[in-house]
Design a protein around this motif. Structure first.
Motif, PDB file in Angstrom:
ATOM      1  N   ASP A 197    -124.920  32.955 -46.671  1.00 46.86           N
ATOM      2  CA  ASP A 197    -124.367  31.694 -47.165  1.00 46.86           C
ATOM      3  C   ASP A 197    -123.268  31.933 -48.190  1.00 46.86           C
ATOM      4  O   ASP A 197    -122.268  31.214 -48.226  1.00 46.86           O
ATOM      5  N   ALA A 198    -123.466  32.945 -49.023  1.00 50.41           N
ATOM      6  CA  ALA A 198    -122.458  33.247 -50.048  1.00 50.41           C
ATOM      7  C   ALA A 198    -121.141  33.672 -49.393  1.00 50.41           C
ATOM      8  O   ALA A 198    -120.055  33.247 -49.820  1.00 50.41           O
ATOM      9  N   ARG A 199    -121.252  34.498 -48.353  1.00 50.62           N
ATOM     10  CA  ARG A 199    -120.048  34.949 -47.651  1.00 50.62           C
ATOM     11  C   ARG A 199    -119.375  33.781 -46.937  1.00 50.62           C
ATOM     12  O   ARG A 199    -118.136  33.678 -46.896  1.00 50.62           O
ATOM     13  N   LEU A 200    -120.201  32.865 -46.392  1.00 49.81           N
ATOM     14  CA  LEU A 200    -119.652  31.697 -45.726  1.00 49.81           C
ATOM     15  C   LEU A 200    -118.872  30.825 -46.705  1.00 49.81           C
ATOM     16  O   LEU A 200    -117.788  30.336 -46.396  1.00 49.81           O
ATOM     17  N   MET A 201    -119.419  30.653 -47.900  1.00 53.42           N
ATOM     18  CA  MET A 201    -118.712  29.873 -48.919  1.00 53.42           C
ATOM     19  C   MET A 201    -117.392  30.539 -49.286  1.00 53.42           C
ATOM     20  O   MET A 201    -116.377  29.862 -49.491  1.00 53.42           O
ATOM     21  N   GLU A 202    -117.385  31.863 -49.377  1.00 50.48           N
ATOM     22  CA  GLU A 202    -116.139  32.589 -49.655  1.00 50.48           C
ATOM     23  C   GLU A 202    -115.093  32.311 -48.575  1.00 50.48           C
ATOM     24  O   GLU A 202    -113.904  32.138 -48.866  1.00 50.48           O
ATOM     25  N   CYS A 203    -115.530  32.262 -47.327  1.00 47.87           N
ATOM     26  CA  CYS A 203    -114.602  31.999 -46.220  1.00 47.87           C
ATOM     27  C   CYS A 203    -114.027  30.586 -46.311  1.00 47.87           C
ATOM     28  O   CYS A 203    -112.828  30.371 -46.076  1.00 47.87           O
ATOM     29  N   ILE A 204    -114.886  29.605 -46.641  1.00 48.24           N
ATOM     30  CA  ILE A 204    -114.415  28.226 -46.772  1.00 48.24           C
ATOM     31  C   ILE A 204    -113.399  28.127 -47.906  1.00 48.24           C
ATOM     32  O   ILE A 204    -112.343  27.496 -47.776  1.00 48.24           O
ATOM     33  N   LEU A 205    -113.729  28.760 -49.037  1.00 51.11           N
ATOM     34  CA  LEU A 205    -112.812  28.735 -50.184  1.00 51.11           C
ATOM     35  C   LEU A 205    -111.492  29.412 -49.846  1.00 51.11           C
ATOM     36  O   LEU A 205    -110.419  28.928 -50.238  1.00 51.11           O
ATOM     37  N   LYS A 206    -111.571  30.528 -49.117  1.00 54.92           N
ATOM     38  CA  LYS A 206    -110.347  31.250 -48.767  1.00 54.92           C
ATOM     39  C   LYS A 206    -109.454  30.400 -47.871  1.00 54.92           C
ATOM     40  O   LYS A 206    -108.229  30.342 -48.060  1.00 54.92           O
ATOM     41  N   ARG A 252    -109.307  27.119 -47.713  1.00 57.52           N
ATOM     42  CA  ARG A 252    -108.716  26.032 -48.499  1.00 57.52           C
ATOM     43  C   ARG A 252    -107.706  26.566 -49.513  1.00 57.52           C
ATOM     44  O   ARG A 252    -106.706  25.908 -49.799  1.00 57.52           O
ATOM     45  N   TYR A 253    -107.981  27.752 -50.032  1.00 58.93           N
ATOM     46  CA  TYR A 253    -107.042  28.385 -50.952  1.00 58.93           C
ATOM     47  C   TYR A 253    -105.696  28.610 -50.265  1.00 58.93           C
ATOM     48  O   TYR A 253    -104.635  28.277 -50.811  1.00 58.93           O
ATOM     49  N   GLU A 254    -105.742  29.177 -49.057  1.00 56.85           N
ATOM     50  CA  GLU A 254    -104.499  29.457 -48.319  1.00 56.85           C
ATOM     51  C   GLU A 254    -103.785  28.171 -47.939  1.00 56.85           C
ATOM     52  O   GLU A 254    -102.553  28.096 -47.969  1.00 56.85           O
ATOM     53  N   HIS A 255    -104.550  27.149 -47.566  1.00 55.56           N
ATOM     54  CA  HIS A 255    -103.954  25.865 -47.210  1.00 55.56           C
ATOM     55  C   HIS A 255    -103.287  25.222 -48.431  1.00 55.56           C
ATOM     56  O   HIS A 255    -102.165  24.702 -48.336  1.00 55.56           O
ATOM     57  N   ALA A 256    -103.978  25.276 -49.584  1.00 51.73           N
ATOM     58  CA  ALA A 256    -103.437  24.664 -50.808  1.00 51.73           C
ATOM     59  C   ALA A 256    -102.185  25.385 -51.281  1.00 51.73           C
ATOM     60  O   ALA A 256    -101.298  24.779 -51.884  1.00 51.73           O
ATOM     61  N   LYS A 257    -102.103  26.669 -50.984  1.00 55.19           N
ATOM     62  CA  LYS A 257    -100.947  27.455 -51.419  1.00 55.19           C
ATOM     63  C   LYS A 257     -99.682  27.082 -50.640  1.00 55.19           C
ATOM     64  O   LYS A 257     -98.559  27.305 -51.119  1.00 55.19           O
ATOM     65  N   LEU A 258     -99.847  26.504 -49.457  1.00 54.71           N
ATOM     66  CA  LEU A 258     -98.709  26.160 -48.607  1.00 54.71           C
ATOM     67  C   LEU A 258     -98.135  24.777 -48.907  1.00 54.71           C
ATOM     68  O   LEU A 258     -97.135  24.380 -48.302  1.00 54.71           O
ATOM     69  N   GLN A 259     -98.768  24.034 -49.823  1.00 56.19           N
ATOM     70  CA  GLN A 259     -98.274  22.702 -50.151  1.00 56.19           C
ATOM     71  C   GLN A 259     -96.959  22.782 -50.944  1.00 56.19           C
ATOM     72  O   GLN A 259     -96.579  23.847 -51.448  1.00 56.19           O
ATOM     73  N   LYS A 260     -96.267  21.653 -51.049  1.00 60.25           N
ATOM     74  CA  LYS A 260     -95.016  21.625 -51.817  1.00 60.25           C
ATOM     75  C   LYS A 260     -95.240  22.129 -53.237  1.00 60.25           C
ATOM     76  O   LYS A 260     -94.407  22.821 -53.814  1.00 60.25           O
ATOM     77  N   LYS A 261     -96.383  21.739 -53.827  1.00 64.96           N
ATOM     78  CA  LYS A 261     -96.810  22.284 -55.111  1.00 64.96           C
ATOM     79  C   LYS A 261     -98.080  23.091 -54.867  1.00 64.96           C
ATOM     80  O   LYS A 261     -98.944  22.682 -54.103  1.00 64.96           O
ATOM     81  N   ASP A 262     -98.174  24.220 -55.539  1.00 71.26           N
ATOM     82  CA  ASP A 262     -99.290  25.130 -55.315  1.00 71.26           C
ATOM     83  C   ASP A 262    -100.558  24.597 -56.003  1.00 71.26           C
ATOM     84  O   ASP A 262    -100.621  24.478 -57.226  1.00 71.26           O
ATOM     85  N   TYR A 263    -101.571  24.284 -55.192  1.00 71.07           N
ATOM     86  CA  TYR A 263    -102.865  23.832 -55.734  1.00 71.07           C
ATOM     87  C   TYR A 263    -103.967  24.848 -55.461  1.00 71.07           C
ATOM     88  O   TYR A 263    -105.150  24.527 -55.554  1.00 71.07           O
ATOM     89  N   SER A 264    -103.576  26.069 -55.145  1.00 71.95           N
ATOM     90  CA  SER A 264    -104.568  27.066 -54.731  1.00 71.95           C
ATOM     91  C   SER A 264    -105.550  27.416 -55.844  1.00 71.95           C
ATOM     92  O   SER A 264    -106.666  27.861 -55.576  1.00 71.95           O
ATOM     93  N   HIS A 265    -105.157  27.196 -57.116  1.00 70.38           N
ATOM     94  CA  HIS A 265    -106.033  27.546 -58.233  1.00 70.38           C
ATOM     95  C   HIS A 265    -107.330  26.744 -58.207  1.00 70.38           C
ATOM     96  O   HIS A 265    -108.335  27.155 -58.792  1.00 70.38           O
ATOM     97  N   GLU A 283    -108.189  16.545 -46.202  1.00 73.11           N
ATOM     98  CA  GLU A 283    -109.558  16.901 -46.572  1.00 73.11           C
ATOM     99  C   GLU A 283    -109.686  18.354 -47.040  1.00 73.11           C
ATOM    100  O   GLU A 283    -110.630  18.702 -47.752  1.00 73.11           O
ATOM    101  N   LEU A 284    -108.733  19.210 -46.673  1.00 70.46           N
ATOM    102  CA  LEU A 284    -108.801  20.611 -47.099  1.00 70.46           C
ATOM    103  C   LEU A 284    -108.373  20.801 -48.552  1.00 70.46           C
ATOM    104  O   LEU A 284    -108.457  21.908 -49.078  1.00 70.46           O
ATOM    105  N   LEU A 285    -107.906  19.736 -49.193  1.00 72.79           N
ATOM    106  CA  LEU A 285    -107.595  19.806 -50.619  1.00 72.79           C
ATOM    107  C   LEU A 285    -108.701  19.196 -51.471  1.00 72.79           C
ATOM    108  O   LEU A 285    -108.613  19.195 -52.695  1.00 72.79           O
ATOM    109  N   ARG A 286    -109.736  18.694 -50.834  1.00 71.36           N
ATOM    110  CA  ARG A 286    -110.825  18.063 -51.566  1.00 71.36           C
ATOM    111  C   ARG A 286    -111.830  19.103 -52.048  1.00 71.36           C
ATOM    112  O   ARG A 286    -111.908  20.212 -51.508  1.00 71.36           O
TER     113      ARG A 286
END
Length: 549
Positions: A15-24, A26-39, A269-272
């Motif tokens: 489960d911990a590894r699965l959560m890491e994958c979900i975060l990764k 969303r992190y990559e998706h947030a980084k591609l936005q006009k403003k970086d929300y990956s943090h 939804e990937l930024l939520r």
């Protein structure tokens, strides 16, 4: 068959590894936005958490100045204990009714700058204005036409000085407490769930260090220094330092991390924030892949999700609450929240009994001083010496809170949340009772140390519990299973309502304690009441729903 089993074993991701994958993802998706929300989807370093929570240094500095000087300031302009405590009730009354509404409003703000930061900026500005007025109320009154007289009978007629001092106190008290709740919501919005205990602990820790410095500043006789001569008094010197610290902390916090604007949260939804429904859907998808490879049965829940085209969808996303729905939810809140709020209310009754009157107690009951005596009298000097000594005790209180917050997360992991919560409250009840009975200088440090333990507890655990409730979308467990919540509850509103228990406790304390002090003629009653309410809070804490925290 053996080959299928090997493939299945390789796909059995924890489960911990699965959560890491979900975060990764969303992190990559947030980084591609006009403003970086990956943090928003990565762990924060200790330095980043410190900068994010630096506003708490200013908040604790403000608390230190309030605790040390507001009661002497109000008594010094001629108010009785009864009238002074009625004045104390004004700002918490406003806060109790309006702070949750402000937080609910922050859930709905659609600005590009975010939801919490605009509110924090407005509250910070109001706080700074109040800090500038409060210590100079008497001088402002003289400028506006008041006669320059002593403290005696100042309330017999209208005086601008009294009005300005009370106005400054209301601005400071309301804004700092409302800011406290909104800031915590902002911290948890910006951090992933695993960082929630850390960010709250860091906030208490650095806030404690700021409070320690603030109380130590209050223990210095600034009237004997050049700075004190320049600014006019001890109070003016300390409050000037508070203004500077609040400005620095507010600037650092507001510029630390950008928020994801509400319109983006609604559209993408990937930024939520990751909710329990997201995680369960991802687990279901994983089980489907394993079943497909191994030739097993497809999970029934996944077939339903797939047929509706909702493999991973955040159905329980907390959309902004309107004011009407906010008040409906406030009245019909889950039982778990009612118990948690009531426990926090009792905890704050004990904390405020100590906090609002402690330096006055030390000055009157331990140093046998009198704030209304002539300024060149022994009694007046003894009272001021007691106030400064009380500031040293409160420096111990906030320092012990700061130190305890460093290990608080590990303490919870080792002993679990329930024993830690109850023990912290009971320990403070015992320390307060010992101080009320002994009434010696050394006993001040005993009660202040135990108050530090309690303060860390009530400033961290209740907020972690609300985060846990919202993440799991559940407020109760039946047979070891989480019962889903059917209400659409706002996270910011629930956090702010918890913070508002301080306002409610301050209303009760303000309306009751002053009259009791005047009737009895001694302030020892405030220490006894602090002990009583801490013990009652510990009893109430036994009924809290802790889920698996």
């Amino acid at each position: 068959m053996s080959n299928n089993l090997n493939i299945s074993d390789r796909m059995q991701v924890s489960d911990a590894r699965l959560m890491e994958c979900i975060l990764k993802k969303r992190y990559e998706h947030a980084k591609l936005q006009k403003k970086d929300y990956s943090h928003v989807f990565r762990p924060k370093t200790r330095c980043e958490l410190t900068r994010l929570t630096l506003l708490f240094v200013g908040i604790q500095f403000t608390y230190a100045a309030q605790t040390a000087y507001v009661t002497p300031i109000l008594l010094g302009i001629g108010l009785s204990h009864t009238f002074m405590t009625m004045i104390w009730a004004i700002s918490p009354t406003l806060g109790f009714f309006f702070a949750p509404a402000v937080a609910s409003f922050s859930d709905q703000i659609r600005l590009g700058w975010g939801r919490r930061r605009p509110v924090l900026l407005g509250l910070g500005a109001g706080l700074i204005v109040g800090l500038l007025i409060l210590p100079h109320g008497k001088n402002i009154g003289i400028f506006l036409g008041d006669a320059d007289v002593g403290a005696v009978n100042q309330c017999s007629v209208f005086r601008w000085g009294t009005l300005m001092t009370v106005l400054g106190m209301i601005l400071v008290d309301y804004n700092v407490e409302t800011c406290n709740g909104v800031a915590r919501t902002y911290f948890m919005d910006i951090c992933i769930k695993d960082d929630h205990p850390k960010v709250l602990a860091v906030a208490v820790m650095i806030g404690g260090l700021g409070g320690f410095v603030g109380y130590m500043l209050g223990s210095v006789d600034w009237s004997q220094t050049n700075i004190g001569d320049l600014l006019g008094s001890n109070e003016a010197t300390v409050f000037a330092a508070v203004v500077i610290v609040v400005l620095i902390g507010l600037t650092a916090t507001l510029s630390s991390f950008r928020e994801v604007p509400l319109p983006l949260l609604e559209q993408d939804e990937l930024l939520r924030p990751i909710r329990r429904a997201d995680f369960e859907a991802a687990k279901m998808q994983r089980e489907f892949c394993i079943s497909s490879v191994s030739g097993g049965n497809v999970p029934i829940g996944f077939e339903v999700a797939k047929s509706s085209g909702k493999i991973i969808e955040n159905d329980d996303y907390e959309r902004p609450l309107g004011i009407k729905l906010f008040f409906t939810n406030l009245i019909g809140m889950p039982k778990a929240l009612r118990i948690l709020y009531f426990t926090q209310f009792l905890s704050h009754l004990g904390y405020l009994s100590y906090c609002l009157y402690f330096t006055d107690f030390v000055g009157r009951e331990i140093f046998f001083g009198d704030v209304t005596a002539a300024e060149d009298s022994i009694e007046f000097e003894s009272y001021n010496e007691g106030v400064r000594f009380g500031c040293m005790g409160m420096a111990v209180f906030i320092l012990s809170s700061s130190v305890y917050s460093v290990i608080f997360e590990r303490v919870i992991q080792k002993f679990r949340a329930k024993p830690v919560y109850i023990t912290g409250l009971l320990l403070n009840g015992a320390g307060m009772l010992a101080t009320a009975i002994i009434k010696q200088k050394f006993s001040i440090f005993i009660c202040c140390f135990t108050m530090g333990i309690k303060y860390t507890t009530i400033c961290s655990l209740p907020f972690l519990l609300i985060s846990e409730y919202h993440t799991k979308n559940s407020f109760e467990m039946v047979g070891g299973r989480y019962v889903p919540c059917t209400q659409n509850r706002g996270f910011g509103a629930d956090v702010s309502t918890l913070s508002s228990m301080l306002f409610l406790a301050q209303i009760i304390t303000s309306l009751a304690i002053g009259s009791i002090i005047d009737a009895i003629g001694a302030t020892t009653i405030v220490i006894y009441s602090a002990s009583l309410f801490s013990c009652l809070a510990a009893i109430s804490a036994t009924r809290i729903v802790f889920l698996n925290l």
